[in-house]
Enzyme design. Structure first.
Site, short mmCIF file in Angstrom:
data_model
loop_
_atom_site.label_atom_id
_atom_site.label_comp_id
_atom_site.label_asym_id
_atom_site.label_seq_id
_atom_site.Cartn_x
_atom_site.Cartn_y
_atom_site.Cartn_z
N LYS A 1 0.83 -1.20 0.00
CA LYS A 1 0.00 0.00 0.00
C LYS A 1 0.87 1.26 0.00
O LYS A 1 0.51 2.27 -0.61
CB LYS A 1 -0.92 0.00 1.23
CG LYS A 1 -1.98 -1.10 1.23
CD LYS A 1 -3.09 -0.82 0.24
CE LYS A 1 -4.20 -1.84 0.37
NZ LYS A 1 -5.29 -1.63 -0.60
N LYS B 1 -10.38 -5.15 -8.91
CA LYS B 1 -11.00 -3.94 -9.44
C LYS B 1 -9.96 -2.93 -9.89
O LYS B 1 -10.14 -2.22 -10.88
CB LYS B 1 -11.93 -3.32 -8.38
CG LYS B 1 -13.18 -4.13 -8.09
CD LYS B 1 -14.07 -3.45 -7.08
CE LYS B 1 -13.57 -3.64 -5.67
NZ LYS B 1 -13.78 -5.00 -5.14
N LYS C 1 -4.28 -11.75 -10.38
CA LYS C 1 -5.49 -12.01 -9.63
C LYS C 1 -6.58 -11.02 -10.04
O LYS C 1 -6.31 -9.85 -10.30
CB LYS C 1 -5.17 -11.86 -8.13
CG LYS C 1 -6.33 -12.11 -7.19
CD LYS C 1 -5.84 -11.94 -5.76
CE LYS C 1 -6.98 -12.10 -4.76
NZ LYS C 1 -6.51 -11.95 -3.36
#
Length: 332
Positions: free
Chosen positions: A111, A194, A191
């Protein structure tokens, strides 16, 4: 009966990766455990979002979860921010959590790179809130994908730290790996996510899904219709394993390896089988979003009240053991 906790962020439409990788598993497990399923809106505050959209996203996610089969009577589906104990227990855990353990978390490192211009304390503290989510209900089982195992182990560490210092209070929860740990995206390279734009939404129309499937990546060796393929190298084959049953599954495998069927035929058969799974979900969603909306709202409110009551017992126990006054003024 053992207690299970799991959560999902209201960050957008539910896709096949969410459904087959997590939600379908929760639906199956909810009858084996006392289940808490949370719309973890506090977690979603750590990345950029539009405040005006949050209430709608929360309600839409809850509606979709019920449409997918979360039992509206049996399972405690609730909104995280409506139970203040989650944030309160996070602070208590912050006081006993070594900083180094948080800085080593893989998700924080990822992140930090992804949101380099807006790294906040919440991104670092995310695992502590997650530990509070689980331990406030003294959950013993946490269904996760492989990428979340580190967070469950961190939660176990938090429980150990607390128990060692203040006395036996929390169980050391166990990770329960999902049967479908990873669903590939339409690009076949990563994977389903979104953020990568490679998803199939479970509420999309059949036509919209077909438009995505038709150009989707398959075995690169099948250049011509007559070229034999290797199903294990094909994204569509991995999708078939989610919804197609024997003997059809074996027929498709043989058809691909012998060039007996083409890629478009293979995709059409998958589309048909996928619709058999998704059509009832879309129909149930339409019902709950329309005439059933009040029922969903009332159930979320009732579940939040029940969760506040359960959480209050843990908060009172924790405060007493930490030498704080044993009061919790939050009304249930």
């Amino acid at each position: 009966m053992k207690v299970l906790f799991t959560g999902i962020q209201p960050t957008g439409d539910i896709h096949l990766g969410n459904y087959f990788g997590a939600i379908a598993n929760w639906v199956r497990l909810q009858h084996q455990y006392t289940s808490y399923v949370s719309v973890v809106d506090l977690h979603s505050l750590t990345i950029p979002y539009e405040p005006a959209e949050m209430p709608g996203r929360v309600m839409e996610l809850a509606t979709t979860l019920y449409a997918c089969g979360i039992d509206i009577e049996r399972t405690r589906l609730f909104v995280q921010s409506e139970v203040p104990g989650h944030a309160e227990l996070t602070w208590f855990f912050n006081a006993i959590t070594p900083l180094g353990e948080l800085e080593r978390m893989t998700q924080f490192k990822d992140k930090r790179e992804q949101f380099r211009a807006s790294v906040n304390v919440g991104l670092l503290d995310y695992p502590v809130l997650q530990a509070a989510d689980i331990l406030i209900y003294k959950a013993e089982v946490v269904p996760v994908g492989e990428d979340q195992v580190q967070h469950v182990e961190f939660t176990r560490e938090v429980a150990r730290h607390f128990n060692a210092r203040f006395g036996d209070t929390f169980p050391e929860c166990q990770a329960l790996l999902t049967r479908t740990p990873r669903v590939l995206g339409l690009d076949g390279d990563a994977k389903m996510s979104k953020s990568k734009g490679n998803t199939i939404g479970i509420l999309e129309t059949p036509d919209a899904i077909w438009e995505k499937l038709r150009p989707a990546k398959t075995d690169p060796a099948r250049v011509k219709r007559t070229d034999p393929g290797t199903p294990e190298k094909c994204t569509i084959w991995s999708y078939h394993q989610l919804v197609t049953r024997e003997p059809e599954l074996g027929e498709i495998h043989t058809g691909c390896t012998t060039a007996g069927i083409g890629c478009i035929d293979c995709k059409k058969r998958f589309h048909k089988n996928l619709m058999a799974v998704l059509d009832p979900i879309r129909e149930r969603h339409a019902e709950l979003a329309g005439s059933g909306r009040k029922l969903v709202e009332e159930k979320l409110e009732a579940n939040a009240a029940a969760c506040r009551a359960a959480a209050s017992q843990t908060i009172l126990e924790v405060k007493e053991k930490m030498g704080l006054k044993k009061v919790w003024p939050i009304k249930t």
